[in-house]
Design a protein around this motif. Structure first.
Motif, short mmCIF file in Angstrom:
data_model
loop_
_atom_site.label_atom_id
_atom_site.label_comp_id
_atom_site.label_asym_id
_atom_site.label_seq_id
_atom_site.Cartn_x
_atom_site.Cartn_y
_atom_site.Cartn_z
N GLY A 140 27.04 14.15 58.65
CA GLY A 140 28.46 13.85 58.50
C GLY A 140 29.32 15.08 58.74
O GLY A 140 28.81 16.20 58.89
N GLY A 141 30.61 14.87 58.79
CA GLY A 141 31.52 15.99 58.99
C GLY A 141 32.89 15.53 59.40
O GLY A 141 33.23 14.34 59.27
N LEU A 142 33.68 16.48 59.88
CA LEU A 142 35.05 16.22 60.32
C LEU A 142 35.08 16.20 61.84
O LEU A 142 34.57 17.12 62.49
CB LEU A 142 35.97 17.30 59.78
CG LEU A 142 37.42 17.28 60.26
CD1 LEU A 142 38.12 16.01 59.78
CD2 LEU A 142 38.16 18.53 59.77
N VAL A 143 35.69 15.16 62.40
CA VAL A 143 35.77 15.03 63.85
C VAL A 143 37.11 14.43 64.21
O VAL A 143 37.71 13.68 63.42
CB VAL A 143 34.60 14.16 64.38
CG1 VAL A 143 34.68 12.74 63.84
CG2 VAL A 143 34.52 14.18 65.88
N GLN A 144 37.60 14.75 65.38
CA GLN A 144 38.85 14.17 65.84
C GLN A 144 38.62 12.76 66.37
O GLN A 144 37.52 12.42 66.82
CB GLN A 144 39.47 15.03 66.93
CG GLN A 144 40.04 16.35 66.43
CD GLN A 144 40.80 17.09 67.51
OE1 GLN A 144 40.51 16.96 68.70
NE2 GLN A 144 41.77 17.89 67.10
N ALA A 154 34.91 3.40 51.96
CA ALA A 154 36.12 4.20 51.95
C ALA A 154 36.75 4.11 50.57
O ALA A 154 36.50 3.16 49.83
CB ALA A 154 37.09 3.69 53.01
N PRO A 155 37.58 5.10 50.20
CA PRO A 155 38.20 5.07 48.86
C PRO A 155 38.98 3.79 48.63
O PRO A 155 39.76 3.35 49.48
CB PRO A 155 39.14 6.29 48.91
CG PRO A 155 38.51 7.20 49.89
CD PRO A 155 37.90 6.32 50.94
N PRO A 197 40.22 6.93 63.03
CA PRO A 197 40.52 7.32 61.65
C PRO A 197 40.04 6.30 60.63
O PRO A 197 39.63 6.69 59.51
CB PRO A 197 42.04 7.45 61.67
CG PRO A 197 42.36 7.84 63.07
CD PRO A 197 41.38 7.07 63.91
N GLU A 198 40.05 5.03 60.98
CA GLU A 198 39.60 4.00 60.04
C GLU A 198 38.09 4.00 59.83
O GLU A 198 37.59 3.26 58.98
CB GLU A 198 40.07 2.61 60.49
CG GLU A 198 39.77 2.26 61.92
CD GLU A 198 40.95 2.54 62.85
OE1 GLU A 198 41.59 3.61 62.72
OE2 GLU A 198 41.19 1.69 63.73
N VAL A 216 37.49 11.27 60.08
CA VAL A 216 38.01 11.25 61.45
C VAL A 216 39.51 11.51 61.38
O VAL A 216 40.26 10.73 60.78
CB VAL A 216 37.73 9.91 62.13
CG1 VAL A 216 38.19 9.95 63.58
CG2 VAL A 216 36.24 9.57 62.06
N SER A 217 39.94 12.59 61.99
CA SER A 217 41.36 12.93 61.98
C SER A 217 42.06 12.29 63.17
O SER A 217 41.46 12.11 64.23
CB SER A 217 41.53 14.44 62.02
OG SER A 217 40.99 14.97 63.22
#
Length: 124
Positions: A9-13, A40-41, A88-89, A122-123
């Motif tokens: 996992g991680g942060l991705v555009q 998701a929260p 992002p979703e 996902v940003s």
């Protein structure tokens, strides 16, 4: 039962890709059908993808069809989730899960073993 550990996992555009892995302990991995879920929260746990013991059959949630691919390597006791065209979703904690019977269930309650989860963000 098997013990499951997710990674990747991680942060991705948005539009990017990630590959999640789920490593299973024990010698009975090939006896389990496997699933990926996400949460998701403030939302319920959602079925993402599932794969049969021998990888003959796989199914996907409607929101990820055509973008995500589940696969497994029984020799490595690992199941993967290739995620492309991320949105992002898709942001959520992703969990892998195992169940004994070979039908692929969309219901989280049917799975007896769960990993600890890996965060995917996902940003825009």
């Amino acid at each position: 039962q098997v013990q499951l550990v997710e990674s990747g996992g991680g942060l991705v555009q948005a539009g990017g890709s990630l590959r999640l892995s789920c490593a299973a302990s024990g010698r009975t991995f090939s006896s389990h059908s496997m699933g990926w879920f996400r949460q998701a929260p403030g939302k319920e746990r959602e079925f993402v993808a599932g794969i049969s013991r021998s990888a003959v059959r796989s199914y996907y949630g409607d929101s990820v069809k055509g973008r995500f691919t589940i696969s497994r390597d029984n020799a490595k006791n690992t199941v993967y989730l290739q995620m492309n065209s991320l949105k992002p979703e898709d942001t959520a904690v992703y969990y892998c899960a195992a169940k004994y019977t070979d039908y692929i269930s969309f219901q989280a309650r049917d799975y007896h073993s769960w990993g600890q989860g890996t965060q995917v963000t996902v940003s825009p």
